[in-house]
Design an enzyme around this catalytic site. Structure first.
Site, PDB file in Angstrom:
ATOM      1  N   LEU A 222       0.826  -1.208   0.000  1.00 51.46           N
ATOM      2  CA  LEU A 222       0.000   0.000   0.000  1.00 51.46           C
ATOM      3  C   LEU A 222       0.862   1.262   0.000  1.00 51.46           C
ATOM      4  O   LEU A 222       1.756   1.408   0.816  1.00 51.46           O
ATOM      5  CB  LEU A 222      -0.877  -0.015   1.256  1.00 51.46           C
ATOM      6  CG  LEU A 222      -1.771   1.202   1.443  1.00 51.46           C
ATOM      7  CD1 LEU A 222      -2.770   1.310   0.323  1.00 51.46           C
ATOM      8  CD2 LEU A 222      -2.447   1.127   2.793  1.00 51.46           C
ATOM      9  N   ASP A 223       0.573   2.176  -0.914  1.00 54.22           N
ATOM     10  CA  ASP A 223       1.261   3.470  -0.974  1.00 54.22           C
ATOM     11  C   ASP A 223       2.752   3.345  -1.250  1.00 54.22           C
ATOM     12  O   ASP A 223       3.502   4.304  -1.060  1.00 54.22           O
ATOM     13  CB  ASP A 223       1.097   4.279   0.327  1.00 54.22           C
ATOM     14  CG  ASP A 223      -0.357   4.570   0.655  1.00 54.22           C
ATOM     15  OD1 ASP A 223      -1.211   4.383  -0.223  1.00 54.22           O
ATOM     16  OD2 ASP A 223      -0.612   4.990   1.786  1.00 54.22           O
TER      17      ASP A 223
END
Lengths: 279, 279, 279, 279
Positions: A222-223
């Site tokens: 994520l990210d």
């Protein structure tokens, strides 16, 4: 006469440029623009070559290049053909609107086939501009059910890229793998600062004087996928959370659209967790 | 093993890149980075190639390249050697100081041999940093006398470039021709706006919301030489002429130093009245 | 006639501006510029008022203001008097040089009394510009001994502010308390990204497309004090760690000098962990 | 309780702020934010005051302010009411689309009543978003006939502002006078550079490294009205005229929308040929 863009990535070694340009010359291809980069850390070579010429035989050319390059070489030959995209949204309009407006006036460099939303808020606007809107709620479903439905819609359209235009659901590893290197996200923060939820509140609480946004490829983490473009804008003590969000939206759409333009023009390579962008 | 930078400009024709890279390969040179550009308007080709290799024979290489390129081709081979510069100033310190500081700490990419000023204001500071300062007043002299004296000083130093760091005298055509392509000026305005004297007052009177600065090569036409770099900065109604000048100085030194860095790294070509900058 | 700048912070309540301006009028002071801000979160009021007038009686004026404002009000009356600063450095020259150059040409808005370094690298340059340089090594000392020596030097100079111009030692809580609200640091990163050591390597590894710097007041929490100014600059895949550091230094000096200018003009309030900056 | 924004401009004199704030206090108005500026050149005073309070008596308040201010004072009291606008276009979509999208999602800060175009190109898009489109050709008409028709349409709508969103006809003095201070234009150039037609070609020919755009109020003098906002963006030798136009459009819409936001929030004063913008 026609245009051809050639993308090559392979382990670096002496003589690559000479090798490649000799083969292109033997095919009567004229090099219009050529960019190359050596990632010293990973000993990897990347080149983007724009040519003109006559080429009924792109397959033969590709084969010849592969024969004369290191084993792990990847060669992509691109003749001008518009990219097809599917856009995923939640409730916020600003990135979607920018995409659909450029799509409407044929300046996006790609063709929006469909919009998928996990809410109904953006159906009306999308349909006004003549694009099919598919609603798939995530409510009362587990993630795999939700993603199965989303995939079924995507797979109707043979999309080159999925654009997450403020799509606020986290995608599973399996989903991401299925479209590896093809999902672009706009992150509402200047990564790596303020990872996760509510970055504008975090920014406000911290009293920062700059906010930013990040467009990146989506990977398992994520990210944490390869960053394509980033921009920042100044804020000050007069900005509450609401004003930061408003300013953030302007940056988000700018960053996302810049990333899309680069991708649709085949200017972005991924190398490990980074990108090489031949502007 | 050594570094070599090759600059080539010539009329454009099919096969130039292939030709050039073949010759480099035959000399066992490995291409590290290559940039090229075709000026479609003037049908001109420009390339900057960074290589590594063994080259006792730079003259032979140059000859071979010239034999295989169109007649008007210009070929420059640069082995890493620091540029030598002379700086011309009047009274303002901000650009000179930035240059001398970087010179002092060996981060300028060039070596300041001397400073020439038509006033004495900057002598003290220049000498503190160990650089010889030459005072040549323009008062009670005609331009040719003044310039003759300036040239005599310059010519002691075998300078690669003359940097006009807020030098407020207009140079004659003859002077400019003697150092053609070697004089860099910082213009206190975002050219082509506000040409001539007192640009900050003009900007103030016009109520602009942005001011800028321009670094350019000096040619016969005042303020009209090829632009190398430009930047702007925001101003508002709170800025009087004085505040605009202060903000302008910050931009001026940034723009000039950026231009110098590009030039000292051999990244700037001049094509007609424009530059090609391989960043 | 004379200039007076008045800074007031206090709990917010109805009628503060009216109250304050009435008192100023009764002292025959003419308001030239007035800025105010209400921090809704902390219910705090801040104002900066620039006046002209005759004021032999600043003490009386201050008293009158305090009597008519909420109990916790802080009132500062500033007549134009140059700030005195001491600069702390380690080995890097770029921020120090910018400060000393502006000091030399009287455009800093403050007066550099001394430079303290924990290495000798910057002595020569500092002394060339006529500023006393004090060397205090941290080697073979515990932090309290080191800081004691540093304080002894600082305290000779009655400094209004301590500027950490790339000073690479972490200061103890006790030290920070002794100069509370008076220590300004330049952080080599766009906070809150890449806190701690080696931010440029972190930035390089992450493949960011922007780097930045942050000027902030120093508090107990490392890298967590109130942010004064921040700027960013674009980088790309061509930037290795070395190039990022070079670009970062340009941003660092710009950010620090901008912060200092604002502070020296009394435009910065601290409210909790944030700043209010009346540009 | 309600919000009130007060705009005052008048010749500068001692005690204005005190006077004004005393009157507001006597009406039980609480000042939330106050900005003021003295134009020293024109000896003019400007203030924007945001208050909260109960005010059935805005007329009485206005009268009282006028009685206590210099004769030529202008006082405007604004209670929150959405501005109404009419947009004029020719063929280019980018500024219109940005306005209509924000209008559609209620984030424009104004209400688009109608779009008037001298071509039919933008009718379809405008009507899709539910806004009436009026076509008035300039062909086979003299300017006064053309403008008479345009005015008839405008006058149906009681518009606060006319926005020229890439409207490519020059308006007559008479037309401009009829809507004095109410017409906002986006100029496809960084004024005052490249005034007139084809600025991007001019920019390309000149080889500039920056292009920009300017939003300004329209006055009698073409391209010479008070500037509201300006921005620039970097270009390089790779930009042909077409690429400059594309980059220019992004800047144009950013600059225009920023200007509109400021105007719709009553943050812009005109003083002679300049603006005062209280951001």
């Amino acid at each position: 006469m026609n245009d051809l863009t050639i993308l090559i990535s392979c382990p670096d070694q002496v003589g690559l440029v000479t090798n490649i340009t000799r083969i292109l010359a033997s095919h009567q291809l004229n090099i219009i623009a050529m960019r190359e980069f050596v990632d010293e850390q990973n000993k990897a070579f990347f080149t983007r070559i724009a040519c003109t010429g006559v080429f009924e035989e792109t397959e033969k050319l590709k084969e010849k290049l592969l024969q004369n390059l290191p084993d792990e070489a990847e060669v992509t030959l691109i003749t001008k053909k518009e990219k097809q995209i599917v856009v995923l949204v939640t409730k916020e309009y600003h990135c979607l609107a920018e995409i659909l407006i450029k799509n409407q006036f044929k300046t996006l460099g790609a063709n929006v086939k469909a919009v998928i939303g996990n809410y109904e808020e953006l159906r009306d606007f999308t349909e006004k501009l003549g694009i099919p809107y598919f609603y798939v709620t995530h409510i009362d479903k587990d993630k795999s059910q939700f993603e199965k439905q989303v995939k079924e819609i995507i797979n109707q359209f043979d999309a080159d890229y999925l654009v997450l235009a403020k799509f606020m659901r986290i995608l599973s590893s399996d989903f991401v793998k299925d479209y590896s290197g093809k999902i672009i996200n706009i992150h509402h923060s200047f990564l790596p600062a303020f990872i996760g939820a509510n970055p504008y509140r975090q920014a406000f609480e911290r009293g920062v004087k700059i906010i930013g946004a990040t467009a990146h490829f989506v990977t398992d983490n994520l990210d944490e996928g390869p960053i394509i473009t980033q921009h920042t804008t100044h804020v000050d003590h007069n900005f509450g959370v609401k004003e930061m969000i408003r300013a953030g939206k302007e940056i988000e759409k700018k960053v996302l659209l810049e990333a899309l333009e680069l991708i649709f023009e085949d200017r972005v390579f991924v190398s490990g967790n980074k990108t090489i962008v031949f502007k």
